[in-house]
Design a protein around this motif. Structure first.
Motif, short mmCIF file in Angstrom:
data_model
loop_
_atom_site.label_atom_id
_atom_site.label_comp_id
_atom_site.label_asym_id
_atom_site.label_seq_id
_atom_site.Cartn_x
_atom_site.Cartn_y
_atom_site.Cartn_z
N UNK A 264 26.63 29.78 -3.00
CA UNK A 264 25.36 30.27 -3.50
C UNK A 264 24.84 31.53 -2.85
N UNK A 265 25.48 32.04 -1.82
CA UNK A 265 24.99 33.23 -1.12
C UNK A 265 25.50 34.48 -1.81
N UNK A 266 24.57 35.30 -2.29
CA UNK A 266 24.90 36.56 -2.95
C UNK A 266 24.40 37.71 -2.09
N UNK A 267 25.30 38.59 -1.69
CA UNK A 267 24.92 39.69 -0.81
C UNK A 267 24.67 40.99 -1.56
N UNK A 268 24.95 41.01 -2.85
CA UNK A 268 24.65 42.20 -3.64
C UNK A 268 23.16 42.45 -3.66
N UNK A 269 22.76 43.70 -3.44
CA UNK A 269 21.34 44.04 -3.43
C UNK A 269 20.69 43.95 -2.08
N UNK A 270 21.45 43.51 -1.05
CA UNK A 270 20.89 43.46 0.30
C UNK A 270 20.95 44.86 0.90
N UNK A 271 19.80 45.42 1.23
CA UNK A 271 19.75 46.77 1.76
C UNK A 271 20.37 46.80 3.16
N UNK A 272 21.28 47.72 3.36
CA UNK A 272 22.00 47.79 4.62
C UNK A 272 23.19 46.87 4.68
N UNK B 225 6.42 26.33 -1.38
CA UNK B 225 7.88 26.37 -1.30
C UNK B 225 8.37 25.89 0.06
N UNK B 226 9.08 24.80 0.08
CA UNK B 226 9.60 24.27 1.34
C UNK B 226 10.56 25.26 1.98
N UNK B 227 11.41 25.86 1.16
CA UNK B 227 12.39 26.81 1.71
C UNK B 227 11.71 28.03 2.31
N UNK B 228 10.78 28.63 1.58
CA UNK B 228 10.12 29.83 2.08
C UNK B 228 9.28 29.51 3.31
N UNK B 229 8.64 28.37 3.32
CA UNK B 229 7.83 28.00 4.47
C UNK B 229 8.69 27.83 5.71
N UNK B 230 9.89 27.31 5.53
CA UNK B 230 10.79 27.13 6.68
C UNK B 230 11.15 28.48 7.30
N UNK B 231 11.42 29.47 6.45
CA UNK B 231 11.71 30.81 6.97
C UNK B 231 10.49 31.39 7.68
N UNK C 170 19.84 29.97 9.26
CA UNK C 170 20.10 29.01 8.19
C UNK C 170 18.96 29.00 7.18
N UNK C 171 17.74 29.14 7.65
CA UNK C 171 16.59 29.15 6.75
C UNK C 171 16.64 30.36 5.82
N UNK C 172 17.02 31.54 6.37
CA UNK C 172 17.18 32.72 5.52
C UNK C 172 18.27 32.48 4.48
N UNK C 173 19.39 31.96 4.91
CA UNK C 173 20.52 31.73 4.00
C UNK C 173 20.18 30.74 2.89
N UNK C 174 19.32 29.81 3.20
CA UNK C 174 18.94 28.79 2.23
C UNK C 174 17.90 29.33 1.25
#
Length: 467
Positions: A112-120, A195-201, A237-241
């Motif tokens: 599920x990790x997509x790196x396209x569009x990540x600046x840098x 958002x549980x995911x966003x709050x974790x980050x 891990x929180x960022x990746x999720x």
């Protein structure tokens, strides 16, 4: 484009890539595209993942500034400034952006990790490889900390600065406590709480950055340096999720961003409705740009939204002229040396004649609100194009267009691509170009796209579509 790191004022005539915009029309069509999309979407700010990341980073920094328990030591202050300085905000933004980039890139290939569009992304990938997975992180606003070249303007915070200022989150110096901003930040808090995911980050990134600031014993004027391995694995891990893909972020933030940006109302909202209505099962919309704008026009007329109708009609009226002068200019680049009559023959061979440009120019001049919708460089250039297009013969129109082109290039301190050498001879000083495909350049065909592809990209993120 953000040029805040320079001491000179912003010059709108410098907008765009001078090597692909010889007629300087980007400043014209981008102004009208900006009206439709309310300056929320452009060529560099069109990704819902980066939109949300920027919101979170700024909210974290705002929180740390307001938290009296987070104290910048004198040593650290000499390196990055006090908590209320612009340099402090910039240092924190760069640090958070870099952790995000490294966290996602290091998980590349994961489910599920997509790196396209990540600046840098490309530079981050190289840094991870060269450091055996443990690149250096610098808490600073200076170049030493930059993962991207000119990261303050080309990183996430730089690219999304204008839309966030337009919405009202902060001003040009990242002052967060504006009269209208408190309510916006409260709505951002609600998003992160839902958002549980966003709050974790958010919680992990805030705690990590606060701990670095409180614990820093850096030497005077020397920004602190850390290893990526020292970043808590829970934060990575929180960022990746949470930020695995634009689609994952868009699924959780769609309603928030549509409401905050207003892109579900007016002309943009009509285009959004058409994109949704005509999306195939794979999310692809197989309609030409002009078709979408015309469908959106009909929708706005039906809704009685006169302002939205006018914005769309501006583009429908403007683009035919911009496309035709683009074609005539490209014909002039066909051979190193050509007679005016030879270019005219090519023009007529493309089913155009001496009435093509004047008729389009008349339509624009009769649309008074169109000319009044822009100012500055954009207005001046459009007026000069209208003057050239209104001349009687094809030769006069071509000569006027080449004089206009020379003026644009002179304003950039560059030489024209093609210029008149005698009464009827023109010479190409740049690379010659092949003749345009007649089938693809039928009368009325469009060239400029008014940020519709960027809007589609943002919408695809909302739908969970992989670009």
């Amino acid at each position: 484009m953000q040029l805040s790191q320079f001491v000179t004022d912003y010059d709108e005539s410098l907008l765009g890539d001078t090597y692909i915009d010889p007629l300087g029309v980007l400043v014209i069509w981008s102004a009208f595209g900006g009206h439709v999309f309310r300056n929320r979407v452009n060529s560099i700010s069109n990704d819902v993942r980066n939109y949300t990341l920027n919101l979170m980073n700024h909210r974290i920094i705002r929180d740390l500034i307001d938290d009296d328990s987070v104290v910048v030591s004198r040593a650290l202050e000499s390196a990055i400034g006090d908590k209320h300085s612009l340099s402090f905000r910039q240092a924190c933004l760069i640090y958070l952006e870099n952790i995000f980039s490294y966290s996602l890139i290091s998980a590349e290939g994961g489910a599920g990790v997509e790196t396209g569009g990540i600046l840098g992304g490309s530079k981050g990938r190289k840094a991870l490889e060269e450091s055996k997975g443990n690149p250096e992180l610098v808490l600073s606003h200076t170049k030493d900390a930059h993962l991207l070249v000119r990261q303050l303007s080309l990183g996430v915070s730089g690219r999304y600065k204008t839309p966030f200022m337009e919405i009202g989150f902060f001003d040009t110096h990242y002052h967060y406590h504006l009269p209208e901003s408190d309510g916006l930040w409260a709505r951002a808090d609600q998003l992160f709480q839902r958002s549980v995911r966003l709050r974790a980050v958010y919680d992990a990134a805030r705690a990590h950055l606060a701990s670095l600031i409180n614990a820093s014993t850096t030497k005077a004027s020397s920004p602190p340096r850390y290893s990526f391995n020292a970043v808590p694995s829970s934060l990575k891990k929180a960022y990746q999720d949470a930020y695995a893909s634009p689609g994952r972020v868009g699924a959780e933030t769609r309603a928030f961003w549509l409401e905050l940006t207003g892109l579900d109302h007016g002309a943009a909202g009509a285009l959004l409705s058409e994109l949704n209505e005509h999306a195939a099962d794979d999310g692809e919309v197989r309609l030409a740009d002009e078709q979408l704008f015309r469908l959106a026009e009909k929708r706005c007329i039906k809704l009685g939204d006169d302002d939205a109708v006018r914005m769309i009609q501006h583009i429908l009226t403007l683009e035919p002229l911009l496309a035709e002068v683009d074609l005539l200019f490209k014909l002039s680049l066909h051979r190193r040396n050509q007679r005016m009559a030879e270019v005219e023959a090519l023009w007529r061979g493309m089913a155009r004649d001496e009435t093509t440009l004047p008729m389009l120019a008349v339509r624009i001049r009769e649309f008074s609100s169109l000319l009044g919708a822009i100012k500055g460089t954009a207005a001046a250039r459009l007026e000069k194009l209208l003057m050239a297009a209104s001349l009687e013969t094809v030769e006069e129109q071509l000569r006027g267009l080449l004089e206009y082109h020379a003026g644009v290039m002179r304003s950039r301190g560059q030489f024209p691509w093609v210029a008149t050498k005698s009464a009827d001879l023109i010479q190409v000083e740049a690379r010659t170009q092949p003749l345009p495909d007649k089938d693809k350049r039928a009368p009325g065909s469009w060239v400029n796209r008014y940020y519709l592809p960027q809007f589609r990209n943002l919408v695809d993120g909302f739908r969970g579509v992989t670009a």
